[in-house]
Design a protein around this motif. Structure first.
Motif, PDB file in Angstrom:
ATOM      1  N   PRO A   1      -5.576  -2.721  -1.189  1.00  0.00           N
ATOM      2  CA  PRO A   1      -4.982  -1.221  -0.761  1.00  0.00           C
ATOM      3  C   PRO A   1      -4.716  -0.839  -2.275  1.00  0.00           C
ATOM      4  O   PRO A   1      -4.616  -1.010  -3.181  1.00  0.00           O
ATOM      5  N   VAL A   2      -4.657   0.749  -1.682  1.00  0.00           N
ATOM      6  CA  VAL A   2      -4.190   1.621  -3.065  1.00  0.00           C
ATOM      7  C   VAL A   2      -2.548   1.678  -3.055  1.00  0.00           C
ATOM      8  O   VAL A   2      -1.830   1.683  -2.104  1.00  0.00           O
TER       9      VAL A   2
ATOM     10  N   GLY B   1      -3.727  12.523  -8.106  1.00  0.00           N
ATOM     11  CA  GLY B   1      -2.319  12.892  -7.541  1.00  0.00           C
ATOM     12  C   GLY B   1      -2.016  14.429  -8.086  1.00  0.00           C
ATOM     13  O   GLY B   1      -2.773  15.051  -8.337  1.00  0.00           O
TER      14      GLY B   1
ATOM     15  N   PRO C   1       0.925  -1.294   0.079  1.00  0.00           N
ATOM     16  CA  PRO C   1      -0.234   0.143  -0.155  1.00  0.00           C
ATOM     17  C   PRO C   1       0.911   1.140   0.065  1.00  0.00           C
ATOM     18  O   PRO C   1       2.064   1.290   0.479  1.00  0.00           O
ATOM     19  N   SER C   2       0.289   2.316  -0.530  1.00  0.00           N
ATOM     20  CA  SER C   2       0.904   3.751  -0.538  1.00  0.00           C
ATOM     21  C   SER C   2       1.364   4.035   0.984  1.00  0.00           C
ATOM     22  O   SER C   2       0.730   4.150   1.712  1.00  0.00           O
TER      23      SER C   2
ATOM     24  N   LEU D   1      10.488  13.409  -2.073  1.00  0.00           N
ATOM     25  CA  LEU D   1      11.272  14.606  -2.188  1.00  0.00           C
ATOM     26  C   LEU D   1      12.617  14.210  -1.642  1.00  0.00           C
ATOM     27  O   LEU D   1      13.623  14.743  -2.187  1.00  0.00           O
TER      28      LEU D   1
ATOM     29  N   TYR E   1      -2.191   8.232  -6.921  1.00  0.00           N
ATOM     30  CA  TYR E   1      -2.584   7.256  -5.888  1.00  0.00           C
ATOM     31  C   TYR E   1      -3.781   6.463  -6.759  1.00  0.00           C
ATOM     32  O   TYR E   1      -4.817   7.008  -7.141  1.00  0.00           O
TER      33      TYR E   1
ATOM     34  N   GLU F   1       2.673   6.135   4.347  1.00  0.00           N
ATOM     35  CA  GLU F   1       2.275   7.651   4.756  1.00  0.00           C
ATOM     36  C   GLU F   1       3.089   8.526   4.528  1.00  0.00           C
ATOM     37  O   GLU F   1       2.548   9.736   4.194  1.00  0.00           O
TER      38      GLU F   1
ATOM     39  N   GLN G   1       5.098  11.106  -0.073  1.00  0.00           N
ATOM     40  CA  GLN G   1       5.496  12.610  -0.332  1.00  0.00           C
ATOM     41  C   GLN G   1       7.022  12.750   0.038  1.00  0.00           C
ATOM     42  O   GLN G   1       8.010  13.334  -0.762  1.00  0.00           O
TER      43      GLN G   1
END
Lengths: 308, 744
Positions: free
Chosen positions: A164-165, A138, A95-96, A105, A153, A98, A101
């Motif tokens: 899940p995604v 996204g 799943p992606s 970065l 996503y 948390e 991002q």
């Protein structure tokens, strides 16, 4: 950026250095580092490691480079920004997490983009692939006003809800390299990070290919053969799916999905040759989508697809 | 009284959704509070790319207690009724209810229900999670392994409640594993750490210290002020752009305004193309050089970062992208000018305008013919008007307009100029789209006017023919705007146009009548018509044909009936135009009932004349003569109506001069005779003020008549003659307007 890197491996001095840095970064995050899929595809998303693995409940982390073919974008090697063959670096995390991002970065920092000096922005961009029956929400990621990545996503793939995604990151490697190398023409990119006579540019590697494939894509690709290939791939995909469909488990999805990929690329070539009318275009897209949906449905009945 | 602070911290919220989301959050939370008896003093919502927040000021600490009596079933009612009552009243046994005696209905149970008010924090903890779960985002998503939907992943929730003097309480509700706290985070790059927050003032101050301006309006104001200042420093003017400013303020939490440069050579591209390129792709402002009045080779970008190098790299990076974009734009601009507009037209045959209205090529043909037909009435050269109409849409097929649809028309002008076409043609390319809105300029050049009218009339007639009229708030084809465009063009240019024949002419090719003139027998081959609406119309027509009898030559009937279809359509469309005209004149201070009064007369299809009549009538009615005459008119009509109803007859003038006995009647009859002639003459000369002045001469005689004469005379013949005389008053005013429709 890793200060221990030798000059020719620095991501801001070498195209391959950039690519290897990204691989290393995502390997450190626990991704399996795959190699490009050995078929012609329009985008890294088509790789079964993304399309099919995004379906079903099982966790999955992978990263890979994928050469991507966009026959219509050929410019005979004359446009400094457009190519009919280019590289995407693709990351899929399911799943992606948390902190996706933040991870993204940090990957930019790893290739030499100093986040205290550069303006990185997440600008709304919803992604949709009509041929894959897929969509997600996204952003396009901007660095100083230039789009350098897609961040999505996945909500649906092959017509199925993703749960899940998966989080998908797609880096446009040439653009990113042009940015960190400070080059305005893609063919001027330093490919191997060497200087003087040892230096190999992107143009040295790909310019002739761009010229030849542009001629092929727009003028000479054998349309009669391609039309036949489309029909054959479509038929084979359906037959292979039927052949694997004996019991509760599906036994032959991947070979069938190859034919779906094939049909999609053949359609792109036919489109570039201008032999598909506006009304036909929609029906070709729908035909490929039907194949993708059937493959997705079959995948969910395999072990990797999470079938009990 | 305590305040609530709620912040929903997430990954980047699309700029276009932010303002609406802030409104929705305020509305949903405050409505839910009020519904639960929690009134508040004020509420303000905040939104940045990463947070949606709400402060509600002056809430009570708890709900008030509720005491009520609930009436139950009668004593001895069936068990089921008793159980239901106990459940509803929250009692465990019927002994807890009181028995009340009623002399009429007998004894019945009453429960005294006491509901103590709950603490506000408890109510908030209950309502906020529901609001989050069902928040009205235009598009929402799931992420990770969760099932919660939000616009982008929701990362944390801050929720505090308390007064200024105490330490506020943290309301710790939970939504899908996210527990509300008193913690938020600063700017993504400049101050990413966690921050503990007490209440609104604290939140605002700490966020500002952490490089976040939470208030959207403050960000907007800061961007605008800084951009203007920076422009001024370089002797330039900022080209303001409200929509762009809105979008940018939704992309940054800490706006830093910077200026960049591009090569002056790109200024060969038209200013509008440069602006569209820089705005759409890069979300940057452009600048005007006051010395030349044209764009300067600079742009203003708004970064989200106070960079340690003062923004040098950011400016360089943005400049590089803008140069690449402008190179593309220049390529498009150069490529476009290599193909003549004329040579693009053939492709319109393959482009559908609307599935029921055929191709763009067919539409352009119709507009060109209509522009040619209108030209003489507008003072335009017919050949030029037709050619301008044929080329006016050609720029839709150019690369620049493909890239920036908002430049349609304008690019046509540039390309026509570049080709050396007549200046009237170039102007018409741009101006035929005008006026776009109430504030837009109205074209005045005759060729532009002819093309603009033809374009709008064809649109109106076309969508009328396929029954896609605007309804309520739905007007997907902007037909109200087209109608207002026709009205403004006609009025502002003082054009004399009989619209009825123009609308009939314009609708004939759309209704297919020209075709059926030539091929009358096709009317019966309905199956061959793919177009459902046309076939509906024709089925209707064929029914009429059948009624006309088998001997009638079908061609003649088709022609006659066809014309009447066009006439039906044009009458309906004319009524629509009259409605729009009413709205238009009302906005300019005229009385809309007077438009109705004038429009009620037969054959009113000349907008300019209608408005002139209305204006003259309005000023007349504002005079004493006008008011008193209107009163006299009403008295006359009332009497007439009553008597006509009583007798079941219609009394039409003129009155018989030999039966006029009273001097007041004779004077009235004579005055009507004179005034009628004068009014008719003035109206024929289109001097409506003179017509009104003439009409005002009736005031005295009408007044005197009612003073001295009894209409309902005992002599039946006298009575009828006087009623006829009253009808002549009605008749005389009818030349001006239908006075029955005048209100007030």
């Amino acid at each position: 950026m890793d200060p221990a890197l030798p000059p020719h491996m620095r991501p801001d001095a070498s195209f391959q250095g950039l690519l290897l840095t990204l691989q290393r970064f995502w390997a450190d995050q626990g991704c399996v580092i795959l190699q490009p899929y050995d078929m012609e595809v329009g985008a890294g998303t088509f790789h079964p490691a993304t399309t099919l693995r995004a379906l079903g409940p099982r966790p999955w982390k992978a990263a890979y480079v994928q050469p991507s073919r966009r026959p219509k974008d050929g410019r005979y090697g004359e446009n400094p920004n457009r190519l009919q063959h280019y590289y995407q670096f693709q990351v899929i995390l399911k799943p992606s997490p948390e902190d996706l991002q933040d991870l993204y970065l940090r990957s930019l920092a790893a290739i030499g983009i100093d986040l205290r000096l550069h303006d990185v922005r997440f600008v709304e961009d919803d992604w949709e692939s009509p041929t894959l029956g897929a969509w997600g929400l996204g952003w396009e990621c901007w660095c100083d006003g230039m789009e350098v990545s897609q961040f999505t996503y996945f909500q649906q793939v092959a017509g199925f809800e993703c749960a899940p995604v998966s989080g998908e990151l797609t880096y446009g490697l040439e653009r990113l390299a042009m940015y960190v190398q400070g080059v305005e023409n893609v063919y001027d990119l330093n490919f191997n990070g060497r200087t003087g006579t040892e230096k190999v540019t992107y143009g040295d590697v790909f310019k002739q290919a761009e010229q030849e494939y542009s001629r092929h894509n727009f003028e000479h690709a054998d349309t009669a053969m391609l039309l036949e290939q489309f029909r054959m791939a479509e038929g084979a995909c359906t037959r292979y799916l039927a052949a694997g469909d004996g019991g509760p488990r599906h036994l032959m999805v991947l070979p069938a999905y190859d034919q779906c990929i094939k049909a999609s690329h053949v359609f792109n070539l036919l489109d570039a040759r201008g032999v598909i009318s506006v009304t036909e275009r929609q029906s070709y897209i729908l035909r490929v989508r039907e194949l993708a949906k059937a493959c997705g449905a079959a995948w969910l009945r395999t072990e990797a697809g999470g079938a009990a | 009284m305590p305040d609530l602070l709620l912040e929903l911290f997430s990954e980047e919220i699309p700029a276009r959704m932010q303002a609406q989301a802030a409104d929705a959050l305020r509305r949903l939370v405050t409505d839910a509070l009020v519904e639960r008896g929690l009134l508040y003093e004020g509420a303000k919502a905040f939104v940045t790319p990463r947070r949606l927040a709400l402060a509600v000021h002056g809430l009570p600490g708890r709900q008030s207690d509720v005491r009520e009596e609930r009436k139950g079933p009668r004593v001895g009612a069936p068990e089921a009724a008793l159980q239901g009552f106990l459940k509803a009243a929250g009692l465990t046994s019927i002994d807890q209810a009181k028995v009340q005696t009623d002399p009429k209905k007998g004894d019945f149970y009453v429960a005294r229900v006491e509901r103590p008010g709950r603490p506000t924090t408890e109510v908030i903890a209950e309502i906020v999670p529901d609001i989050i779960r069902s928040f009205p985002w235009p598009k929402s998503m799931r992420w990770g392994s969760g099932t919660l939907r939000w616009v982008r992943p929701l990362q944390s929730i801050l929720c505090t409640f308390g007064t200024e003097i105490e330490d506020p309480e943290v309301i710790r509700f939970e939504v899908d594993g996210i527990v509300a706290s008193n913690v938020t985070y600063g700017h993504r790059f400049l101050a990413p750490g966690a921050i503990e927050v007490r209440r609104l003032e604290d939140w605002l101050a700490k966020l500002e210290a952490a490089k976040v301006i939470a208030d959207r309006d403050r960000r907007k104001a800061a961007i605008l002020a800084d951009a203007k200042d920076l422009a001024l420093v370089h002797g330039l003017e900022l080209i303001e752009d409200e929509a762009l400013l809105d979008e940018i303020s939704g992309l940054v939490e800490w706006p830093v305004v910077l200026m960049g440069v591009f090569e002056a050579a790109f200024l060969d591209i038209p200013d509008e193309v440069i602006r569209a390129t820089i705005r759409a792709n890069q979300k940057c402002f452009v600048l005007r050089d006051p010395r030349t009045g044209r764009l300067a080779n600079r742009f203003i970008l708004v970064s989200n970062l106070a960079a340690s190098d003062g923004g040098a790299q950011i400016v360089a990076g943005n400049g590089r992208v803008i140069r690449a974009r402008l190179s593309d734009a220049k390529f498009f601009w150069d490529t476009d000018r290599r193909t003549k507009l004329e040579d693009r037209l053939a492709r319109f045959a393959q482009i559908t305008f609307h599935e029921k209205l055929g191709s763009q090529a067919a539409r352009i043909d119709r507009i060109a013919l209509l522009a040619r037909a209108l030209a003489p009435q507008i003072g335009a050269e017919p050949g030029l008007a037709e050619q301008a109409a044929r080329l006016a849409k050609a720029d839709l097929l150019t690369e620049v307009v493909g890239e920036f649809p908002e430049l349609q028309g304008l690019m046509g002008r540039y390309y026509a100029q570049a080709e050396g076409l007549a200046p009237e043609i170039a102007a018409a390319s741009e101006e035929h789209y005008k006026p776009q809105g109430p504030a837009d300029r109205v074209p005045t050049a005759p060729v532009s006017v002819a093309v603009a009218l033809a374009d709008k009339i064809d649109t109106l007639v076309g969508f009328w023919a396929i029954d896609e009229k605007p309804t309520g708030s739905k007007d997907p084809y902007a037909l109200r705007r087209a109608a207002l465009g026709v009205i403004r063009i006609v009025l502002d240019n003082r054009l004399r146009l009989k619209l009825q024949p123009i609308l009939i002419e314009a609708s004939r090719p759309i209704l297919g009548e020209a075709h059926y003139d030539a091929h009358p027998h096709d009317v019966f081959h309905l199956e061959s018509l793919a177009d459902k609406v046309v076939s509906d119309l024709l089925r209707n027509l064929s029914r009429r044909l059948v009624k006309a009898g088998p001997d009638t030559p079908p061609g003649d009937i088709a022609r006659v009936e066809g014309l009447s279809m066009a006439a039906d359509l044009s009458a309906d469309l004319l009524a629509f135009l009259a409605e729009r005209l009413k709205v238009h004149v009302r906005e300019r201070g005229a009385r809309h009932d007077l438009v109705d009064a004038v429009f009620a007369l037969p054959g009113q299809d000349d907008l300019l004349m209608i408005v002139r009549r209305v204006e003259a009538l309005q000023s007349f009615l504002e005079t004493e003569d006008g008011r008193i005459l209107l009163a006299g008119y009403r008295r006359a009509v009332n009497i007439l109506r009553i008597e006509e109803k009583k007798d079941g007859a219609r009394y039409a003038g003129p009155a018989d001069a030999r039966r006029l006995v009273e001097p007041a009647e004779e004077r009235l009859a004579a005055a009507i005779e004179t005034v009628k002639g004068q009014v008719a003459e003035a109206v024929a000369g289109e001097d409506f003020a003179a017509a009104m002045a003439a009409l005002s001469h009736l005031r005295g005689p009408v007044d005197a008549f009612f003073e001295a004469v009894t209409v309902n005379a005992t002599d039946g013949e006298l009575r009828v003659n006087r009623l006829r005389l009253l009808d002549e008053i009605r008749d005389a005013t009818r030349v001006i307007a239908d006075f029955d429709r005048i209100e007030g």
